[in-house]
Design an enzyme around this catalytic site. Structure first.
Site, PDB file in Angstrom:
ATOM      1  N   CYS A   1      66.370 138.923  57.616  1.00  0.00           N
ATOM      2  CA  CYS A   1      65.845 139.783  58.682  1.00  0.00           C
ATOM      3  C   CYS A   1      66.948 140.549  59.406  1.00  0.00           C
ATOM      4  O   CYS A   1      66.752 141.697  59.824  1.00  0.00           O
ATOM      5  CB  CYS A   1      65.035 138.965  59.677  1.00  0.00           C
TER       6      CYS A   1
ATOM      7  N   HIS B   1      65.851 135.508  64.875  1.00  0.00           N
ATOM      8  CA  HIS B   1      65.027 136.423  64.087  1.00  0.00           C
ATOM      9  C   HIS B   1      65.220 137.833  64.631  1.00  0.00           C
ATOM     10  O   HIS B   1      65.204 138.051  65.847  1.00  0.00           O
ATOM     11  CB  HIS B   1      63.557 136.023  64.152  1.00  0.00           C
TER      12      HIS B   1
ATOM     13  N   HIS C   1      59.745 144.147  61.388  1.00  0.00           N
ATOM     14  CA  HIS C   1      60.723 143.127  60.999  1.00  0.00           C
ATOM     15  C   HIS C   1      60.440 142.603  59.602  1.00  0.00           C
ATOM     16  O   HIS C   1      59.359 142.801  59.042  1.00  0.00           O
ATOM     17  CB  HIS C   1      60.753 141.985  62.024  1.00  0.00           C
TER      18      HIS C   1
END
Length: 258
Positions: A154, A30, A42
């Site tokens: 992401c 991530h 994010h």
């Protein structure tokens, strides 16, 4: 940091850094932008929707959203487990118990190939920190479009914040090195006639490795020709136009059915 690992300590963090943390036994990472004061911006999906397929896989690969028990939310962030889109979290919530890694920019071709796992570096250059922070903050308040595992995830968000680059073709994957690695691996396994030139295991391995490396390399935004620099204000404006057109088309279809 070195060839094998991009791990860093929190003391080394600087505002504008592109950071990431591996999830679920290194299945995927991530990504986000560190903006200072222990905060990370994010792009994520809500719990159980990380890959957005609408299948059981969405529950196997859990959300990258910060997760805390509902009766014990983060004192800084609150309960963010049901949030999606561009969000701001403390670094503890972003890491979600994982280690901290720094995504590298302007790496050499040799180092890029040596980093066998995608989603850790790029040949592209990063813009100055002020530009990176401006994009991240702007998208926090205006969104980054619809999450898509291969074209708008992401990592794509973080790379756009760092470079301002967008893919302008509709047939290829986005900027994500993780997605490019998946396609490169598939290409190495099934797509090349070169695998028929040898029958030995070592020969097949060498051919497959070569195809994988070349496929990854040509997919990197630092060498691709189907990318262009897009100001963040234009990105958001175009996204809103596309959404309006989509809603208009949907409304027209409903009217026709009625």
């Amino acid at each position: 940091m070195g060839v094998l690992s991009n791990k860093i300590t929190r003391d080394e963090l600087k505002a504008g850094d592109h950071i990431y943390s591996w999830r679920h036994a290194y299945i995927y990472a991530h990504h986000g932008i560190y903006v200072g004061d222990g905060k990370v911006i994010h792009f994520t999906r809500a719990a159980g929707q990380e890959i957005g397929t609408g299948t059981v896989l969405d529950h196997i690969l859990f959300s990258s959203s910060p997760s805390h028990p509902l009766d014990n939310p983060c004192p800084r962030c609150g309960d963010q487990s049901r949030l999606d889109g561009v969000i701001s979290s403390c670094i503890e919530c972003f890491l979600s118990g994982g280690e901290l890694y720094l995504f590298q920019y302007s790496v050499s071709p040799v180092l890029y190939i040596a980093k066998v796992r995608g989603g850790t570096c790029t040949l592209a250059a990063s813009d100055p920190p002020n530009d990176v922070l401006h994009r991240a903050e702007f998208l926090l308040h205006n969104g980054f479009g619809v999450y898509h595992i291969f074209k708008n995830n992401c990592e794509d968000f973080a790379i756009y914040c760092k470079t301002g680059l967008l893919v302008i073709t509709s047939v290829s994957v986005g900027r994500s090195g993780q997605a490019a690695s998946i396609f490169a691996a598939a290409t190495a396994i099934i797509s090349s006639p070169l695998r028929f030139l040898t029958t030995s295991f070592s020969g097949l391995a060498a051919v497959g490795c070569g195809i994988y490396c070349v496929s990854r390399f040509v997919s990197d935004i630092g060498v691709r020709r189907d990318v262009t620099k897009v100001p963040v204000e234009s990105l958001v404006a175009n996204s809103r136009i596309d959404e309006s057109e989509a809603l208009s088309e949907t409304a027209t279809e409903v009217d026709k059915k009625d």
